[in-house]
Design an enzyme around this catalytic site. Sequence first.
Site, short mmCIF file in Angstrom:
data_model
loop_
_atom_site.label_atom_id
_atom_site.label_comp_id
_atom_site.label_asym_id
_atom_site.label_seq_id
_atom_site.Cartn_x
_atom_site.Cartn_y
_atom_site.Cartn_z
N ARG A 114 1.01 -1.11 0.48
CA ARG A 114 0.07 0.28 0.54
C ARG A 114 1.14 1.14 -0.03
O ARG A 114 1.84 1.28 0.48
CB ARG A 114 -0.56 0.44 1.23
CG ARG A 114 -2.00 -0.57 0.65
CD ARG A 114 -2.96 -0.23 0.26
NE ARG A 114 -4.15 -0.78 0.15
CZ ARG A 114 -4.81 -2.42 0.04
NH1 ARG A 114 -3.32 -2.57 -1.51
NH2 ARG A 114 -5.59 -2.66 -0.41
N GLU A 127 -4.55 7.47 -4.95
CA GLU A 127 -4.71 6.91 -6.25
C GLU A 127 -5.47 7.31 -6.87
O GLU A 127 -7.02 7.66 -6.04
CB GLU A 127 -4.66 5.38 -6.27
CG GLU A 127 -2.61 5.15 -5.04
CD GLU A 127 -2.84 3.59 -5.24
OE1 GLU A 127 -4.58 2.62 -5.18
OE2 GLU A 127 -1.79 2.77 -4.70
N HIS A 176 -1.83 -0.38 -9.73
CA HIS A 176 -1.98 -0.77 -8.37
C HIS A 176 -3.49 -2.06 -8.88
O HIS A 176 -4.43 -2.27 -8.65
CB HIS A 176 -3.23 0.00 -7.42
CG HIS A 176 -3.93 -0.99 -6.38
ND1 HIS A 176 -3.72 -0.35 -4.88
CD2 HIS A 176 -3.39 -2.34 -5.99
CE1 HIS A 176 -3.97 -0.71 -4.16
NE2 HIS A 176 -3.46 -1.62 -4.76
P1 NAP Z 1 -1.26 -11.31 4.99
O1 NAP Z 1 -0.97 -12.84 4.84
O2 NAP Z 1 -1.97 -10.71 6.35
O3 NAP Z 1 0.51 -10.99 4.94
C1 NAP Z 1 0.84 -9.77 5.65
C2 NAP Z 1 2.38 -9.78 6.76
O4 NAP Z 1 2.48 -8.95 6.87
C3 NAP Z 1 2.23 -11.07 7.91
O5 NAP Z 1 2.68 -11.12 7.72
C4 NAP Z 1 2.50 -9.77 8.91
O6 NAP Z 1 3.28 -10.59 10.13
C5 NAP Z 1 3.27 -8.96 8.64
N1 NAP Z 1 2.99 -8.00 9.28
C6 NAP Z 1 2.25 -6.64 9.49
N2 NAP Z 1 2.55 -5.81 10.30
C7 NAP Z 1 4.02 -6.12 10.07
C8 NAP Z 1 4.53 -5.33 11.00
N3 NAP Z 1 4.33 -4.05 11.15
N4 NAP Z 1 6.09 -5.39 10.64
C9 NAP Z 1 6.15 -6.51 10.05
N5 NAP Z 1 5.35 -7.05 9.25
C10 NAP Z 1 3.90 -6.82 9.21
O7 NAP Z 1 -1.75 -10.39 3.95
P2 NAP Z 1 -0.95 -10.77 2.43
O8 NAP Z 1 -2.76 -11.08 1.99
O9 NAP Z 1 -0.51 -11.60 2.40
O10 NAP Z 1 -1.14 -9.46 1.93
C11 NAP Z 1 -0.32 -8.21 1.61
C12 NAP Z 1 -0.71 -6.61 1.94
O11 NAP Z 1 -0.52 -7.15 0.33
C13 NAP Z 1 -2.19 -6.71 2.04
O12 NAP Z 1 -2.55 -6.08 3.19
C14 NAP Z 1 -2.58 -5.27 1.22
O13 NAP Z 1 -2.35 -4.36 1.92
C15 NAP Z 1 -1.78 -5.27 0.31
N6 NAP Z 1 -2.19 -6.22 -1.45
C16 NAP Z 1 -1.93 -5.88 -1.88
C17 NAP Z 1 -2.16 -5.65 -3.90
C18 NAP Z 1 -2.36 -4.41 -5.36
O14 NAP Z 1 -2.81 -4.81 -5.54
N7 NAP Z 1 -0.61 -3.91 -5.05
C19 NAP Z 1 -2.86 -7.14 -3.81
C20 NAP Z 1 -3.27 -7.48 -2.44
C21 NAP Z 1 -2.75 -7.33 -1.05
P3 NAP Z 1 2.93 -10.14 11.40
O15 NAP Z 1 2.12 -9.98 12.00
O16 NAP Z 1 3.71 -11.69 12.13
O17 NAP Z 1 4.26 -9.25 11.62
#
Ligand code: NAP
Length: 319
Positions: free
Chosen positions: A237, A266, A285
């Site tokens: 993000r 955006e 995006h």
């Molecule tokens: P997820 O499975 O919840 O993974 C997020 C990871 O970030 C978790 O492993 C979490 O682990 C870690 N995290 C959270 N807070 C943190 C911090 N302060 N420091 C370090 N690590 C941290 O989510 P996902 O499905 O992989 O998606 C991740 C993100 O990608 C979404 O939230 C979204 O914003 C973005 N995304 C973007 C697109 C796009 O179109 N560009 C598409 C899909 C998703 P811990 O809780 O152990 O820290």
Amino acid sequence: MDNIYITRKLPEEIVEPLRAKFDVHMWHSESIAMTYEEIKINAKGAHALWTMLSDNIDRALIESLSNLKVISNFAVGYNNIDVEAAKEHGIIVTNTPGVLTETTADLTFALLLATARRITEVEQEIRSGNWTSWSPMQYTGMDIFGATLGIVGMGRIGEAVARRAKGFDMNVLYHNRSRKLEAEETYGFTYAELDDLLKQSDFVILLTPLTPETKGLISERELNLMKNTATIINVARGGIVDEQALFNALTSKKIWAAGLDVFEQEPVPLDHPLLTLPNVTVLPHIGSASIRTRQAMMELNAKDIEAVLENREPQNRIV
Ligand code: NAP
């Protein structure tokens, strides 16, 4: 009959099954986003609100929609919704995790490859008539194979990217708040503190959610820790990287390049300073934007709205 409001025009084949059971209203345009005020007025009596990641669903808006039982966000990220306010008012919030993981990991890798090998920049060179001779060091980029990749946010998508990186013989470091021991053991990924990851990586990929804790996570100090040959990729993000600090790091050659699928604002304004730099590869995006995945995401939203309105537990409940 319960009332559903959808903040963007979606394909009728997805919406149609809901129409048999509920009173469904939908914004008229696929490309023009609703304003905050338009959502407030149009969704007034809604029991379910189907939102896009570009909609700002804050406390005031939530409190103005007094019938609301569920907000279903067409994204895995939900930084656009005040989930605490929703929870306080007993409103369920759902999202679309899982179905977009591999598609987003593919795009992340595409952006990594494009940025490292300057794909969009050099394509523009051909189209502009600037490719006048082949020369030894012209248009040279960075090797991906064998390089060290640092993933910040090793969740579903982070792991899927890391698995792809193994196919490129990359050395994978990751940083999370919690360890992923199974992934470390199965694939040989190595846990690192954030500063160490930044110092050692040739490519840094951001895949955390945007939260108060991750806002500005990568700023001047962090960019200064990176190698001057390193590339940063943000598919998570906008706002996780401080864009002004990133611009400064790129122009002062503290880092080599950046690949961005997401921005603080955006669509990114055309006069944004980052768009003036040839070593910044930009995308609008599109992380989850494959036809099949976008349909799968919509199906999750529709099912979860239906579940809540029928007093069943939704599949992807955030609060
Ligand atoms: P997820 O499975 O919840 O993974 C997020 C990871 O970030 C978790 O492993 C979490 O682990 C870690 N995290 C959270 N807070 C943190 C911090 N302060 N420091 C370090 N690590 C941290 O989510 P996902 O499905 O992989 O998606 C991740 C993100 O990608 C979404 O939230 C979204 O914003 C973005 N995304 C973007 C697109 C796009 O179109 N560009 C598409 C899909 C998703 P811990 O809780 O152990 O820290």
